[in-house]
Design a protein around this motif. Structure first.
Motif, PDB file in Angstrom:
ATOM      1  N   ARG A   1       4.770   0.427 -12.550  1.00 54.27           N
ATOM      2  CA  ARG A   1       4.279   1.734 -12.917  1.00 54.27           C
ATOM      3  C   ARG A   1       4.450   2.672 -11.735  1.00 54.27           C
ATOM      4  O   ARG A   1       4.116   2.323 -10.615  1.00 54.27           O
ATOM      5  CB  ARG A   1       2.814   1.598 -13.306  1.00 54.27           C
ATOM      6  CG  ARG A   1       2.194   2.856 -13.789  1.00 54.27           C
ATOM      7  CD  ARG A   1       0.884   2.564 -14.432  1.00 54.27           C
ATOM      8  NE  ARG A   1      -0.163   2.681 -13.432  1.00 54.27           N
ATOM      9  CZ  ARG A   1      -1.398   2.978 -13.717  1.00 54.27           C
ATOM     10  NH1 ARG A   1      -1.773   3.133 -14.960  1.00 54.27           N
ATOM     11  NH2 ARG A   1      -2.285   3.094 -12.779  1.00 54.27           N
ATOM     12  N   ILE A   2       4.991   3.845 -11.994  1.00 54.88           N
ATOM     13  CA  ILE A   2       5.160   4.863 -10.968  1.00 54.88           C
ATOM     14  C   ILE A   2       4.036   5.875 -11.122  1.00 54.88           C
ATOM     15  O   ILE A   2       3.793   6.378 -12.211  1.00 54.88           O
ATOM     16  CB  ILE A   2       6.532   5.559 -11.082  1.00 54.88           C
ATOM     17  CG1 ILE A   2       7.657   4.535 -10.875  1.00 54.88           C
ATOM     18  CG2 ILE A   2       6.646   6.696 -10.071  1.00 54.88           C
ATOM     19  CD1 ILE A   2       9.040   5.101 -11.057  1.00 54.88           C
ATOM     20  N   LEU A   3       3.342   6.141 -10.037  1.00 58.59           N
ATOM     21  CA  LEU A   3       2.217   7.068 -10.045  1.00 58.59           C
ATOM     22  C   LEU A   3       2.538   8.250  -9.149  1.00 58.59           C
ATOM     23  O   LEU A   3       3.369   8.145  -8.272  1.00 58.59           O
ATOM     24  CB  LEU A   3       0.957   6.359  -9.534  1.00 58.59           C
ATOM     25  CG  LEU A   3       0.531   5.129 -10.331  1.00 58.59           C
ATOM     26  CD1 LEU A   3      -0.553   4.385  -9.586  1.00 58.59           C
ATOM     27  CD2 LEU A   3       0.061   5.521 -11.704  1.00 58.59           C
ATOM     28  N   PRO A   4       1.938   9.401  -9.197  1.00 59.97           N
ATOM     29  CA  PRO A   4       0.837   9.795 -10.069  1.00 59.97           C
ATOM     30  C   PRO A   4       1.356  10.329 -11.390  1.00 59.97           C
ATOM     31  O   PRO A   4       2.112   9.647 -12.070  1.00 59.97           O
ATOM     32  CB  PRO A   4       0.142  10.879  -9.261  1.00 59.97           C
ATOM     33  CG  PRO A   4       1.248  11.522  -8.478  1.00 59.97           C
ATOM     34  CD  PRO A   4       2.250  10.413  -8.221  1.00 59.97           C
ATOM     35  N   GLY A  20       1.696  -2.937  -9.429  1.00 62.82           N
ATOM     36  CA  GLY A  20       1.984  -3.946 -10.441  1.00 62.82           C
ATOM     37  C   GLY A  20       3.255  -4.732 -10.169  1.00 62.82           C
ATOM     38  O   GLY A  20       3.762  -5.423 -11.049  1.00 62.82           O
ATOM     39  N   LEU A  21       3.767  -4.631  -8.939  1.00 66.20           N
ATOM     40  CA  LEU A  21       4.962  -5.386  -8.563  1.00 66.20           C
ATOM     41  C   LEU A  21       4.558  -6.763  -8.042  1.00 66.20           C
ATOM     42  O   LEU A  21       3.402  -6.986  -7.679  1.00 66.20           O
ATOM     43  CB  LEU A  21       5.727  -4.649  -7.459  1.00 66.20           C
ATOM     44  CG  LEU A  21       6.187  -3.225  -7.775  1.00 66.20           C
ATOM     45  CD1 LEU A  21       6.626  -2.522  -6.503  1.00 66.20           C
ATOM     46  CD2 LEU A  21       7.309  -3.263  -8.790  1.00 66.20           C
ATOM     47  N   ALA A  22       5.516  -7.659  -7.969  1.00 68.35           N
ATOM     48  CA  ALA A  22       5.271  -8.938  -7.311  1.00 68.35           C
ATOM     49  C   ALA A  22       5.118  -8.676  -5.811  1.00 68.35           C
ATOM     50  O   ALA A  22       5.749  -7.763  -5.270  1.00 68.35           O
ATOM     51  CB  ALA A  22       6.432  -9.895  -7.566  1.00 68.35           C
ATOM     52  N   PRO A  23       4.274  -9.443  -5.124  1.00 73.40           N
ATOM     53  CA  PRO A  23       4.141  -9.268  -3.677  1.00 73.40           C
ATOM     54  C   PRO A  23       5.471  -9.498  -2.954  1.00 73.40           C
ATOM     55  O   PRO A  23       6.249 -10.378  -3.337  1.00 73.40           O
ATOM     56  CB  PRO A  23       3.115 -10.333  -3.278  1.00 73.40           C
ATOM     57  CG  PRO A  23       2.361 -10.623  -4.535  1.00 73.40           C
ATOM     58  CD  PRO A  23       3.357 -10.449  -5.649  1.00 73.40           C
ATOM     59  N   TYR A  47      12.703  -0.463  -0.488  1.00 69.53           N
ATOM     60  CA  TYR A  47      11.347  -0.752  -0.028  1.00 69.53           C
ATOM     61  C   TYR A  47      11.015  -2.210  -0.318  1.00 69.53           C
ATOM     62  O   TYR A  47      11.659  -2.846  -1.146  1.00 69.53           O
ATOM     63  CB  TYR A  47      10.322   0.130  -0.755  1.00 69.53           C
ATOM     64  CG  TYR A  47      10.436   1.589  -0.435  1.00 69.53           C
ATOM     65  CD1 TYR A  47       9.742   2.139   0.629  1.00 69.53           C
ATOM     66  CD2 TYR A  47      11.246   2.425  -1.199  1.00 69.53           C
ATOM     67  CE1 TYR A  47       9.847   3.488   0.929  1.00 69.53           C
ATOM     68  CE2 TYR A  47      11.356   3.774  -0.902  1.00 69.53           C
ATOM     69  CZ  TYR A  47      10.652   4.291   0.165  1.00 69.53           C
ATOM     70  OH  TYR A  47      10.763   5.625   0.463  1.00 69.53           O
ATOM     71  N   VAL A  48       9.973  -2.705   0.335  1.00 66.81           N
ATOM     72  CA  VAL A  48       9.427  -4.029   0.035  1.00 66.81           C
ATOM     73  C   VAL A  48       7.951  -3.838  -0.278  1.00 66.81           C
ATOM     74  O   VAL A  48       7.218  -3.208   0.496  1.00 66.81           O
ATOM     75  CB  VAL A  48       9.615  -5.005   1.219  1.00 66.81           C
ATOM     76  CG1 VAL A  48       8.928  -6.332   0.936  1.00 66.81           C
ATOM     77  CG2 VAL A  48      11.095  -5.223   1.501  1.00 66.81           C
ATOM     78  N   SER A  49       7.525  -4.371  -1.421  1.00 68.32           N
ATOM     79  CA  SER A  49       6.119  -4.225  -1.808  1.00 68.32           C
ATOM     80  C   SER A  49       5.221  -5.002  -0.851  1.00 68.32           C
ATOM     81  O   SER A  49       5.640  -5.987  -0.235  1.00 68.32           O
ATOM     82  CB  SER A  49       5.905  -4.702  -3.247  1.00 68.32           C
ATOM     83  OG  SER A  49       6.197  -6.071  -3.366  1.00 68.32           O
ATOM     84  N   ASP A  50       3.977  -4.550  -0.741  1.00 68.63           N
ATOM     85  CA  ASP A  50       3.026  -5.226   0.144  1.00 68.63           C
ATOM     86  C   ASP A  50       2.452  -6.467  -0.541  1.00 68.63           C
ATOM     87  O   ASP A  50       2.867  -6.831  -1.644  1.00 68.63           O
ATOM     88  CB  ASP A  50       1.932  -4.259   0.610  1.00 68.63           C
ATOM     89  CG  ASP A  50       1.027  -3.768  -0.516  1.00 68.63           C
ATOM     90  OD1 ASP A  50       1.022  -4.367  -1.615  1.00 68.63           O
ATOM     91  OD2 ASP A  50       0.316  -2.775  -0.291  1.00 68.63           O
TER      92      ASP A  50
END
Length: 115
Positions: A1-4, A20-23, A47-50
């Motif tokens: 999901r892309i916010l805002p 909501g991405l995988a770590p 990017y890399v999700s946290d």
């Protein structure tokens, strides 16, 4: 999901956040707009999700792409035209300018989110 939200004012800072991405997932973000002549402008960043599965462009660094480092508005200012030497043309300044975003899995190219 892309916010805002899906809309904002052009001259205001936009906070872009994915959740909501995988770590620790590698994600390519792409931005795209088409001007009033039909010229397409794009930018991208890796990017890399946290550890919680989030990417917040105000704190997460781009590792590659159109720019690197923490650049909250990078997907806007780094856009370049697909047609060389083209300038962005906006004939009707009262109509909205739409910028599309896509989040893609870096490994597979799978579309994870768009907005």
């Amino acid at each position: 999901r892309i916010l805002p939200s899906a809309s904002c004012l052009f001259d205001k800072m936009v906070q872009i956040r994915l959740e909501g991405l995988a770590p620790h997932k590698s994600v390519k973000l792409r931005s795209k707009l088409v001007d009033d002549r039909g010229v397409t402008f794009t930018a991208s960043a890796l990017y890399v999700s946290d550890k919680t599965g989030q990417i917040d462009l105000s704190t997460s660094p781009s590792l590659a792409g159109s720019f690197t480092g923490v650049e909250p508005m990078g997907l806007f200012w780094a856009m370049t035209p697909d047609t060389p030497h083209s300038k962005h043309l906006k004939k009707n300044v009262l109509s909205p300018t739409s910028v599309e975003f896509q989040a893609l899995c870096e490994e597979t190219g799978e579309l994870l989110a768009s907005g």
